[in-house]
Write a protein that holds these residues in place. Structure first.
Motif, PDB file in Angstrom:
ATOM      1  N   THR A  90      -2.213  10.648  -5.766  1.00  0.00           N
ATOM      2  CA  THR A  90      -0.955  11.366  -5.613  1.00  0.00           C
ATOM      3  C   THR A  90      -0.127  10.724  -4.499  1.00  0.00           C
ATOM      4  O   THR A  90      -0.632   9.952  -3.680  1.00  0.00           O
ATOM      5  N   GLU A 143     -11.908   5.364  -3.212  1.00  0.00           N
ATOM      6  CA  GLU A 143     -11.536   6.348  -4.221  1.00  0.00           C
ATOM      7  C   GLU A 143     -10.232   5.986  -4.912  1.00  0.00           C
ATOM      8  O   GLU A 143     -10.083   6.210  -6.122  1.00  0.00           O
ATOM      9  N   GLU A 196      -4.856   8.238 -11.753  1.00  0.00           N
ATOM     10  CA  GLU A 196      -4.313   9.590 -11.837  1.00  0.00           C
ATOM     11  C   GLU A 196      -4.563  10.387 -10.561  1.00  0.00           C
ATOM     12  O   GLU A 196      -3.800  11.293 -10.220  1.00  0.00           O
ATOM     13  N   GLY A 197      -5.636  10.083  -9.849  1.00  0.00           N
ATOM     14  CA  GLY A 197      -5.950  10.823  -8.637  1.00  0.00           C
ATOM     15  C   GLY A 197      -5.161  10.379  -7.419  1.00  0.00           C
ATOM     16  O   GLY A 197      -5.252  11.011  -6.355  1.00  0.00           O
TER      17      GLY A 197
END
Length: 368
Positions: A51, A141, A48-49
């Protein structure tokens, strides 16, 4: 030919070479960026992170390290394209009829290749190394579950390191390394007792180096005559220092040209093998001459074009020559990494042979 005319002709030819190389390199960069961006979007679709903007920045940071390897081929195909266009417009025919030798109209291309090679080694490589190190941090990440895309250092299944600890010696391998070797992924450890007999095999998802020990996470221990044991956290003592880990596991692609001598010196002082650093350093030193060799190969093709008119066979010959040179460079690199030949020989021999071959062919074509 007067000095003013010769200078004007040299500038004109240099611009044609530079334009052809820029078109090829820019096209390749665009294709690599598009393909890698789409692939990263696909692989990060469940995060979800991740983008679109962040993935695009990540792709941009990865791009220089990928495209750095395209310089030789951009010079080869760009030079071939530039000379082909000059030949099709009969400009090379006019130049030759005016008494300009092959060396005179190749000289601007060699000068452009030399300048690009120096730029690629001294400026582009440090920028690519810095961007790749930043990309490695972002990948942690974007892909927290492990090394899925290969942006971090791939140590390879053959990279094993022997270490000592209070519990006995062990050998350790990892598929990837980040943070200058202080954190490893997909770790395998074979431990031995004080008498040198095999004790057990440890597999861990992550290993983080701490002063005096490795901190292992998600561990499976396999030992003879015992059922596999699972541990969330597992500690194993080691005498490995931070400097030794960095010199052993660091990715040479994240080391700038100007920093390589320091890594070579540190590895030598620590008693570690510095062959991969030495080979990478010599390869970067040889890059300007590699690009010049590509121009000579392109010239052997273009010279025959306006004399005989057989375009396609000679273009294919130039492509084949570039491919053979690439294979020779990779083989020499593997031999140099394995220590079979010296780093200077591995990095320079294919380049020197290519330059001498190109010059010999041009001499034969010029003088018959």
């Amino acid at each position: 030919m007067s000095g003013v005319v010769a200078s004007t002709l040299s500038r004109y030819l240099a611009l044609r070479f530079l334009g052809g190389i820029a078109v090829v390199f820019g096209t390749c960069v665009g294709l690599v960026l598009l393909i890698d961006f789409v692939e990263m979007l696909r692989r990060s679709s469940d995060n979800e992170g991740a983008t679109i903007a962040r993935v695009f920045v990540f792709t941009l940071l990865r791009l220089p390290s990928f495209t750095e390897q395209l310089f030789p081929f951009a010079v080869l195909f760009g030079s071939m394209g530039a000379m082909l266009r000059l030949s099709q417009k009969l400009e090379l025919v006019v130049v030759r009829a005016a008494g300009v030798s092959v060396w005179q109209f190749v000289a601007p291309g060699l000068a452009v290749a030399l300048a690009l090679g120096l730029f690629a080694t001294m400026v582009y490589n440090p920028l690519a190394a810095y961007a790749k190190s930043k990309a490695d941090q972002i990948e942690i990440e974007l892909f927290p579950r492990g090394p899925q895309v290969g942006a971090v250092q791939r140590t390879g299944s053959g990279t094993w390191m022997r270490q000592d600890g209070v519990d006995g010696p062990f050998v350790m391998s990892a598929s990837t390394a980040i943070a200058d070797g202080r954190e490893l992924r997909d770790v395998s450890i074979n431990t031995f007792d004080a008498s040198g007999r095999f004790a057990d095999r440890i597999s861990a998802a992550t290993a983080r180096l701490r002063p005096g020990y490795w901190h292992l996470i998600d561990v499976t221990v396999l030992a003879p005559d015992r059922e596999p044991e699972q541990y969330g956290v597992y500690l194993i003592a080691t005498n490995l220092s931070y400097d030794q880990a960095r010199e052993t596991f660091v990715n040479v692609d994240t080391i700038a040209f100007w920093d390589l001598p320091k890594y070579i010196d540190n590895s030598t002082r620590a008693g570690l093998s510095a062959e991969r650093f030495k080979l990478h350093y010599q390869s970067l030193l040889a890059r300007p001459f590699l690009l010049m060799a590509m121009v000579l190969i392109a010239a052997t093709v273009s010279l025959r074009l306006f004399r005989l008119g057989s375009v396609l066979p000679m273009i294919l010959g130039g492509v084949a020559a570039g491919f053979l040179l690439y294979v020779a460079l990779e083989m020499a690199k593997q031999l140099g990494t394995a220590g079979v030949v010296q780093d200077v020989v591995a990095a320079w021999a294919p380049v020197v042979v290519a330059m001498l071959t190109g010059m010999t062919i041009l001499l034969h074509q010029e003088d018959g």
